[in-house]
Design a protein around this motif. Structure first.
Motif, PDB file in Angstrom:
ATOM      1  N   ILE A   7      56.766  76.760 -57.685  1.00  0.00           N
ATOM      2  CA  ILE A   7      55.861  75.823 -57.437  1.00  0.00           C
ATOM      3  C   ILE A   7      56.053  75.735 -55.666  1.00  0.00           C
ATOM      4  N   LEU A   8      54.897  76.108 -55.026  1.00  0.00           N
ATOM      5  CA  LEU A   8      54.935  76.078 -53.479  1.00  0.00           C
ATOM      6  C   LEU A   8      54.394  74.629 -52.898  1.00  0.00           C
ATOM      7  N   LEU A   9      55.283  74.010 -52.246  1.00  0.00           N
ATOM      8  CA  LEU A   9      54.782  72.719 -51.585  1.00  0.00           C
ATOM      9  C   LEU A   9      54.710  73.108 -50.159  1.00  0.00           C
ATOM     10  N   VAL A  10      53.489  72.780 -49.594  1.00  0.00           N
ATOM     11  CA  VAL A  10      53.085  73.076 -48.277  1.00  0.00           C
ATOM     12  C   VAL A  10      52.661  71.678 -47.641  1.00  0.00           C
ATOM     13  N   ASP A  11      53.547  71.275 -46.536  1.00  0.00           N
ATOM     14  CA  ASP A  11      53.261  69.988 -45.863  1.00  0.00           C
ATOM     15  C   ASP A  11      54.108  70.037 -44.579  1.00  0.00           C
ATOM     16  N   ASP A  12      53.403  69.626 -43.400  1.00  0.00           N
ATOM     17  CA  ASP A  12      54.255  69.378 -42.174  1.00  0.00           C
ATOM     18  C   ASP A  12      55.161  68.488 -41.873  1.00  0.00           C
ATOM     19  N   ARG A  13      55.280  67.625 -42.745  1.00  0.00           N
ATOM     20  CA  ARG A  13      56.092  66.307 -42.615  1.00  0.00           C
ATOM     21  C   ARG A  13      57.237  66.498 -43.730  1.00  0.00           C
ATOM     22  N   PRO A  14      58.550  66.571 -43.181  1.00  0.00           N
ATOM     23  CA  PRO A  14      59.720  66.674 -43.973  1.00  0.00           C
ATOM     24  C   PRO A  14      59.814  65.663 -45.224  1.00  0.00           C
ATOM     25  N   GLU A  15      59.535  64.268 -44.727  1.00  0.00           N
ATOM     26  CA  GLU A  15      59.450  63.373 -45.691  1.00  0.00           C
ATOM     27  C   GLU A  15      58.680  63.447 -46.859  1.00  0.00           C
ATOM     28  N   ASN A  16      57.278  64.051 -46.585  1.00  0.00           N
ATOM     29  CA  ASN A  16      56.473  64.170 -47.736  1.00  0.00           C
ATOM     30  C   ASN A  16      56.991  65.272 -48.644  1.00  0.00           C
ATOM     31  N   LEU A  17      57.495  66.427 -47.956  1.00  0.00           N
ATOM     32  CA  LEU A  17      58.230  67.495 -48.956  1.00  0.00           C
ATOM     33  C   LEU A  17      59.311  66.956 -49.653  1.00  0.00           C
ATOM     34  N   THR A  30      61.342  76.096 -59.765  1.00  0.00           N
ATOM     35  CA  THR A  30      61.854  76.314 -58.604  1.00  0.00           C
ATOM     36  C   THR A  30      60.987  75.756 -57.658  1.00  0.00           C
ATOM     37  N   LEU A  31      61.110  74.880 -56.854  1.00  0.00           N
ATOM     38  CA  LEU A  31      60.374  74.593 -55.593  1.00  0.00           C
ATOM     39  C   LEU A  31      60.709  75.210 -54.330  1.00  0.00           C
ATOM     40  N   VAL A  32      59.275  75.509 -53.732  1.00  0.00           N
ATOM     41  CA  VAL A  32      59.677  76.238 -52.475  1.00  0.00           C
ATOM     42  C   VAL A  32      59.148  75.446 -51.423  1.00  0.00           C
ATOM     43  N   ARG A  33      59.606  75.238 -50.271  1.00  0.00           N
ATOM     44  CA  ARG A  33      58.835  74.556 -49.214  1.00  0.00           C
ATOM     45  C   ARG A  33      58.364  75.405 -48.413  1.00  0.00           C
ATOM     46  N   ALA A  34      56.990  74.896 -47.617  1.00  0.00           N
ATOM     47  CA  ALA A  34      56.653  75.314 -46.315  1.00  0.00           C
ATOM     48  C   ALA A  34      55.736  74.520 -45.704  1.00  0.00           C
ATOM     49  N   SER A  35      56.382  74.499 -44.184  1.00  0.00           N
ATOM     50  CA  SER A  35      55.946  73.504 -43.258  1.00  0.00           C
ATOM     51  C   SER A  35      54.680  73.490 -42.638  1.00  0.00           C
ATOM     52  N   SER A  36      53.907  74.485 -42.730  1.00  0.00           N
ATOM     53  CA  SER A  36      52.925  75.073 -42.135  1.00  0.00           C
ATOM     54  C   SER A  36      52.073  76.001 -43.172  1.00  0.00           C
ATOM     55  N   ASP A  55      48.948  70.265 -48.552  1.00  0.00           N
ATOM     56  CA  ASP A  55      48.445  68.913 -47.621  1.00  0.00           C
ATOM     57  C   ASP A  55      47.082  69.452 -46.778  1.00  0.00           C
ATOM     58  N   VAL A  56      46.296  68.527 -46.807  1.00  0.00           N
ATOM     59  CA  VAL A  56      45.081  68.823 -45.928  1.00  0.00           C
ATOM     60  C   VAL A  56      45.148  68.887 -44.424  1.00  0.00           C
ATOM     61  N   GLN A  57      45.707  67.828 -44.104  1.00  0.00           N
ATOM     62  CA  GLN A  57      45.964  67.401 -42.375  1.00  0.00           C
ATOM     63  C   GLN A  57      47.209  68.262 -42.062  1.00  0.00           C
ATOM     64  N   MET A  58      46.884  69.199 -41.398  1.00  0.00           N
ATOM     65  CA  MET A  58      48.290  69.914 -40.640  1.00  0.00           C
ATOM     66  C   MET A  58      48.007  70.469 -39.391  1.00  0.00           C
ATOM     67  N   PRO A  59      49.019  70.331 -38.569  1.00  0.00           N
ATOM     68  CA  PRO A  59      48.447  70.831 -37.099  1.00  0.00           C
ATOM     69  C   PRO A  59      48.303  72.384 -37.339  1.00  0.00           C
ATOM     70  N   GLY A  60      47.572  73.032 -36.450  1.00  0.00           N
ATOM     71  CA  GLY A  60      47.296  74.303 -36.568  1.00  0.00           C
ATOM     72  C   GLY A  60      46.543  74.717 -37.532  1.00  0.00           C
ATOM     73  N   MET A  61      46.709  75.575 -38.367  1.00  0.00           N
ATOM     74  CA  MET A  61      46.037  75.905 -39.679  1.00  0.00           C
ATOM     75  C   MET A  61      46.013  74.707 -40.658  1.00  0.00           C
ATOM     76  N   ASP A  62      44.981  74.179 -41.012  1.00  0.00           N
ATOM     77  CA  ASP A  62      44.886  72.937 -41.619  1.00  0.00           C
ATOM     78  C   ASP A  62      44.910  73.588 -43.395  1.00  0.00           C
ATOM     79  N   GLY A  63      44.844  72.561 -44.303  1.00  0.00           N
ATOM     80  CA  GLY A  63      44.773  72.967 -45.753  1.00  0.00           C
ATOM     81  C   GLY A  63      43.563  73.699 -45.909  1.00  0.00           C
ATOM     82  N   PHE A  64      42.409  73.160 -45.392  1.00  0.00           N
ATOM     83  CA  PHE A  64      41.407  74.112 -45.897  1.00  0.00           C
ATOM     84  C   PHE A  64      41.204  75.465 -45.525  1.00  0.00           C
ATOM     85  N   GLU A  65      41.692  75.868 -44.206  1.00  0.00           N
ATOM     86  CA  GLU A  65      41.774  77.097 -43.690  1.00  0.00           C
ATOM     87  C   GLU A  65      42.778  77.993 -44.359  1.00  0.00           C
ATOM     88  N   THR A  66      43.790  77.146 -44.752  1.00  0.00           N
ATOM     89  CA  THR A  66      44.889  77.903 -45.387  1.00  0.00           C
ATOM     90  C   THR A  66      44.396  78.506 -46.879  1.00  0.00           C
TER      91      THR A  66
END
Length: 229
Positions: A7-17, A30-36, A55-66
């Motif tokens: 399962i891929l978890l994508v969020d720029d905030r470590p506390e959210n992950l 198996t949980l896999v982190r991605a911070s961007s 996550d939708v709101q991320m700096p750089g490439m946001d969730g929609f673009e990803t």
């Protein structure tokens, strides 16, 4: 030994992950982190995932673009995406999420039980698809192995033992898929999950027909194996 789903978890905030990991740890996958978004796309190049929490709101490439990049790749376009957002969005914002290819759109703070239940459905569907591909691979091996062993009547002599094993394994997957479909109907699940389950059942039906065609007395012992794409 059954391989765990990723399962891929994508969020720029470590506390959210960390929070997502705490909620989903009970699924024992198996949980896999991605911070961007960029890091998520790199992970998707090498690993297969059952579902992506994005996550939708991320700096750089946001969730929609990803999500747009994920859906453009043939390897990853069918992976379910659940958007997570803290934005106080309106209908237009939600529509943008579904248009980007999301199967669900959940606002923070969310109910941990609901999120875990939604993710578990896609994990189950993924595992059933993996089992189905395994049965198809075994069937292809049987077909290839029997190709040069023609009987006097022109049919292929298949191994009864292997056919029985394949049939038993397929029956187990069919039973699990049927139970999952009933569960989705009872819980009024997301339309995307229901459609995925129906697609899985159609694949199982095609594989069962191919396997039945190999049984003695049902034809010339040859059958086409349904595509698993």
């Amino acid at each position: 030994m059954v391989q765990k789903a990723k399962i891929l978890l994508v969020d720029d905030r470590p506390e959210n992950l960390l929070a997502l990991e705490a909620i989903l740890s009970a699924l024992d996958q198996t949980l896999v982190r991605a911070s961007s978004g960029e890091e998520a796309l790199k992970a998707l190049l090498t690993d297969d995932f059952a579902v992506i929490l994005l996550d939708v709101q991320m700096p750089g490439m946001d969730g929609f673009e990803t999500a747009a990049h994920i859906k453009r790749r043939e390897r990853t376009r069918d992976i379910p995406i659940i958007f997570l957002t803290a934005i106080n969005h309106g209908p237009h914002h939600t529509f943008r999420g579904y248009a980007a290819g999301a199967v669900d759109y959940i606002s923070k703070p969310f109910d941990p039980w609901v999120l875990r239940a939604k993710v578990s459905v896609f994990v189950e569907l993924y595992m059933k698809n993996c089992q189905l591909r395994e049965q198809a691979a075994l069937l292809r091996l049987q077909l290839e192995g029997g190709g040069g062993k023609a009987s006097a009547g022109g049919g292929a002599k298949e191994s009864p033992g292997l056919l029985a094993e394949l049939s038993a394994r397929l029956a187990a997957v069919e039973e699990q898929a049927e139970a999952l479909s009933k569960q989705l109907d009872d819980e009024s699940a997301d339309a995307a999950a229901v459609a995925t389950a129906a697609h899985l059942e159609r694949k199982l039906t095609g594989l069962r027909r191919a396997l039945d065609a190999l049984e003695p007395g049902t034809g010339n012992g040859t059958a086409s194996v349904p595509s698993q794409n």
